[in-house]
Scaffold this motif. Structure first.
Motif, PDB file in Angstrom:
ATOM      1  N   ARG A 283       0.800  -1.220   0.000  1.00 61.06           N
ATOM      2  CA  ARG A 283       0.000   0.000   0.000  1.00 61.06           C
ATOM      3  C   ARG A 283       0.837   1.276   0.000  1.00 61.06           C
ATOM      4  O   ARG A 283       0.465   2.267  -0.635  1.00 61.06           O
ATOM      5  N   LEU A 284       1.999   1.265   0.693  1.00 61.69           N
ATOM      6  CA  LEU A 284       2.722   2.515   0.923  1.00 61.69           C
ATOM      7  C   LEU A 284       3.980   2.699   0.079  1.00 61.69           C
ATOM      8  O   LEU A 284       4.409   3.832  -0.141  1.00 61.69           O
ATOM      9  N   SER A 285       4.579   1.620  -0.380  1.00 59.65           N
ATOM     10  CA  SER A 285       5.895   1.738  -1.001  1.00 59.65           C
ATOM     11  C   SER A 285       5.809   2.175  -2.458  1.00 59.65           C
ATOM     12  O   SER A 285       4.983   1.683  -3.232  1.00 59.65           O
ATOM     13  N   THR A 286       6.700   3.087  -2.840  1.00 59.88           N
ATOM     14  CA  THR A 286       6.829   3.492  -4.238  1.00 59.88           C
ATOM     15  C   THR A 286       8.038   2.844  -4.901  1.00 59.88           C
ATOM     16  O   THR A 286       8.315   3.103  -6.074  1.00 59.88           O
ATOM     17  N   TYR A 287       8.755   1.988  -4.160  1.00 60.92           N
ATOM     18  CA  TYR A 287       9.971   1.372  -4.698  1.00 60.92           C
ATOM     19  C   TYR A 287       9.617   0.359  -5.779  1.00 60.92           C
ATOM     20  O   TYR A 287       8.713  -0.467  -5.618  1.00 60.92           O
ATOM     21  N   ARG A 288      10.358   0.418  -6.881  1.00 57.02           N
ATOM     22  CA  ARG A 288      10.235  -0.541  -7.978  1.00 57.02           C
ATOM     23  C   ARG A 288      11.634  -0.891  -8.466  1.00 57.02           C
ATOM     24  O   ARG A 288      12.530  -0.034  -8.470  1.00 57.02           O
ATOM     25  N   PHE A 289      11.817  -2.127  -8.910  1.00 54.14           N
ATOM     26  CA  PHE A 289      13.091  -2.504  -9.526  1.00 54.14           C
ATOM     27  C   PHE A 289      12.812  -3.455 -10.678  1.00 54.14           C
ATOM     28  O   PHE A 289      12.225  -4.528 -10.487  1.00 54.14           O
ATOM     29  N   ARG A 290      13.230  -3.038 -11.852  1.00 51.81           N
ATOM     30  CA  ARG A 290      13.105  -3.889 -13.034  1.00 51.81           C
ATOM     31  C   ARG A 290      14.432  -3.861 -13.795  1.00 51.81           C
ATOM     32  O   ARG A 290      15.033  -2.798 -13.974  1.00 51.81           O
ATOM     33  N   ARG A 291      14.879  -5.032 -14.203  1.00 52.86           N
ATOM     34  CA  ARG A 291      16.090  -5.153 -15.017  1.00 52.86           C
ATOM     35  C   ARG A 291      15.764  -6.059 -16.197  1.00 52.86           C
ATOM     36  O   ARG A 291      15.338  -7.199 -16.011  1.00 52.86           O
TER      37      ARG A 291
ATOM     38  N   ALA B  93       5.611  -6.097 -12.150  1.00 56.07           N
ATOM     39  CA  ALA B  93       5.940  -4.727 -12.576  1.00 56.07           C
ATOM     40  C   ALA B  93       6.949  -4.066 -11.645  1.00 56.07           C
ATOM     41  O   ALA B  93       6.903  -2.859 -11.399  1.00 56.07           O
ATOM     42  N   GLY B  94       7.873  -4.864 -11.107  1.00 56.41           N
ATOM     43  CA  GLY B  94       8.933  -4.324 -10.263  1.00 56.41           C
ATOM     44  C   GLY B  94       8.581  -4.201  -8.805  1.00 56.41           C
ATOM     45  O   GLY B  94       9.401  -3.728  -8.005  1.00 56.41           O
ATOM     46  N   ARG B  95       7.378  -4.641  -8.416  1.00 60.52           N
ATOM     47  CA  ARG B  95       6.951  -4.525  -7.021  1.00 60.52           C
ATOM     48  C   ARG B  95       7.343  -5.730  -6.184  1.00 60.52           C
ATOM     49  O   ARG B  95       7.377  -5.661  -4.962  1.00 60.52           O
ATOM     50  N   GLY B  96       7.630  -6.857  -6.834  1.00 60.99           N
ATOM     51  CA  GLY B  96       7.927  -8.084  -6.115  1.00 60.99           C
ATOM     52  C   GLY B  96       6.692  -8.937  -5.921  1.00 60.99           C
ATOM     53  O   GLY B  96       5.554  -8.504  -6.155  1.00 60.99           O
ATOM     54  N   THR B  97       6.910 -10.171  -5.484  1.00 60.03           N
ATOM     55  CA  THR B  97       5.802 -11.082  -5.222  1.00 60.03           C
ATOM     56  C   THR B  97       4.888 -10.494  -4.143  1.00 60.03           C
ATOM     57  O   THR B  97       5.380 -10.005  -3.119  1.00 60.03           O
ATOM     58  N   PRO B  98       3.575 -10.508  -4.329  1.00 56.92           N
ATOM     59  CA  PRO B  98       2.669  -9.924  -3.322  1.00 56.92           C
ATOM     60  C   PRO B  98       2.857 -10.550  -1.944  1.00 56.92           C
ATOM     61  O   PRO B  98       3.078 -11.752  -1.804  1.00 56.92           O
TER      62      PRO B  98
END
Length: 434
Positions: A180-188, A200-205
């Motif tokens: 809900r709160l994080s804006t962090y994303r990582f995609r390579r 979409a870079g958010r990680g496994t739910p």
């Protein structure tokens, strides 16, 4: 500013070499000195602002975790050595700057050069080598800050440490509600699946559990499930140290906030991060998602389950730890390997059937008898392929097949083990009642 480049004549090192020689193998002491000198002479770069930039070895970047562990053995040598103390302070100040700049990054450049592991990553900050968010990247500098104070009594770094802790606490609280709160994303786009995050870079739910989320493991591989158990326990220990420093500085609000978050992480890990193994009973999982799914394994990197007494202040006699340790050091653990050269823990980060010297050192450091520590030292020396250096990993049957010819973190772990084996290690300086 210049820093020490050799500790060969340091009285504690000389005493350690003398005691190691008495164990019957002169290589023990020679390798200790070589590893400690190598870190000082080759990895540390004095910076114009008085800080120190520390490369991890054969990669020209500074990892927050690695640079902390590279400094840990020197805690045992700080008494009556102001120059060495100033070096560790310079490293800490660099780490504080880096966390303030980007608390989600795990590795940094010395200048805004734009160098990066992959220039196509989402993060285009020229100071950042890589922005793989890992809980341990924030925990280890806080651990080092507290242990430095415990070893020396110096408080030069405390204002910076407490300011850093506020940043870290804010991130860890945000990541308690990652979805809900994080804006962090990582995609390579390039590389293996372990180098990028799904969804979409958010990680496994993950469900909200009270644990804090991590995108990547200490190996820099993506978490299967974002609630990494050893990282959460390591974070709690780092917060314990922060609370103690804050009390000393009469910052009651921060002390209470750090203690409160540490308690939340421990309670959530106890509730969601343990499983009942059919043969061992209750033990720690490696990762969980809070939805009933768990990864049962360990990774050679710290913080890992085997290293909990070193990074989370969990006693080596704790029943839950002992059950976990039995699992980790057995074929039930998919990263444990046994070969003609050695047996020990590896990592999905390196080739199959490869064992990590770091894990061998951790096994010795968390053993409850000296004989197992000496055995670990012997194994490390017999698997260095004649180089006098600890590598990232080596093949279980042929140590000449190794990864990373220069890996300073592994050298530091050999030094920690050697000092600890002869009663001159760092733990008595900061571990109480464990």
């Amino acid at each position: 500013m210049s820093f020490p480049t050799s500790i060969t004549d340091h009285p504690i090192v000389q005493e350690a070499v003398h005691r190691l020689d008495a164990l019957g193998d002169p290589r023990f002491g020679r390798t200790l000195t070589r590893c400690l000198n190598d870190t000082l002479a080759r990895t540390i770069r004095p910076m114009p602002d008085g800080t120190a930039f520390v490369v991890t070895g054969d990669i020209p970047a500074m990892w927050l975790r690695d640079s902390s562990t590279q400094m840990m053995p020197y805690l045992a040598l700080l008494k009556d050595d102001p120059a060495l103390q100033d070096l560790l302070l310079a490293v800490l100040r660099r780490q504080f700057q880096q966390i303030a700049h980007d608390p989600y990054a795990n590795a940094f450049n010395a200048e805004p050069s734009g160098q990066a592991h992959d220039p196509n990553d989402l993060c285009g900050d020229p100071w950042v080598w890589e922005e793989k968010y890992e809980v341990d990247s924030l925990a280890f500098p806080l651990l080092l800050a507290h242990r430095f104070w415990a070893a020396t009594g110096r408080t030069d770094h405390v204002p910076g440490a407490l300011g850093t802790a506020r940043t870290v606490i804010a991130v860890w609280r945000t990541e308690q509600d990652h979805e809900r709160l994080s804006t962090y994303r990582f995609r390579r786009e390039n590389g293996p699946s372990s180098d990028t995050l799904p969804n979409a870079g958010r990680g496994t739910p993950v469900a909200r559990t009270g644990m804090t989320w991590s995108g990547f493991r200490p190996s820099d591989d993506a978490c299967t499930f974002g609630h990494n158990v050893p990282a959460n326990l390591c974070a709690a220990a780092a917060l314990d140290g922060t609370a103690e420093l804050a009390h000393h500085a009469h910052d009651t609000e921060l002390a209470e906030d750090a203690a409160r978050l540490a308690a939340e992480l421990r309670a959530a890990t106890a509730r969601h991060g343990t499983v009942r193994h059919p043969g061992l009973g209750p033990m720690y999982a490696y990762e969980v998602d809070g939805k009933g799914n768990a990864v049962l394994m360990d990774d050679a990197n710290m913080p890992g389950l085997l290293s909990l007494p070193l990074v989370a202040n969990i006693p080596t006699t704790d029943p839950l730890y002992l059950a976990t340790r039995r699992f980790v050091l057995s074929p039930a653990n998919p990263t444990w390997h046994q070969g003609s050269a050695a047996e020990g823990i590896g990592s999905p980060h390196t080739p199959d059937e490869h064992i990590w010297p770091i894990a061998i050192a951790v096994q010795g450091l968390t053993a409850n008898d000296t004989a197992e520590r000496v055995k670990a030292l012997t194994t490390l020396l017999s698997t260095d392929a004649g180089t006098g250096q600890m590598h990232e990993s080596f093949h279980k049957d042929d140590p000449r097949r190794f990864t990373r010819p220069w890996f300073s973190w592994a050298n530091a772990m050999y030094a920690e083990l050697a000092l600890d084996t002869v009663g001159l290690g760092t733990r008595p300086l900061w571990q109480k009642g464990t």
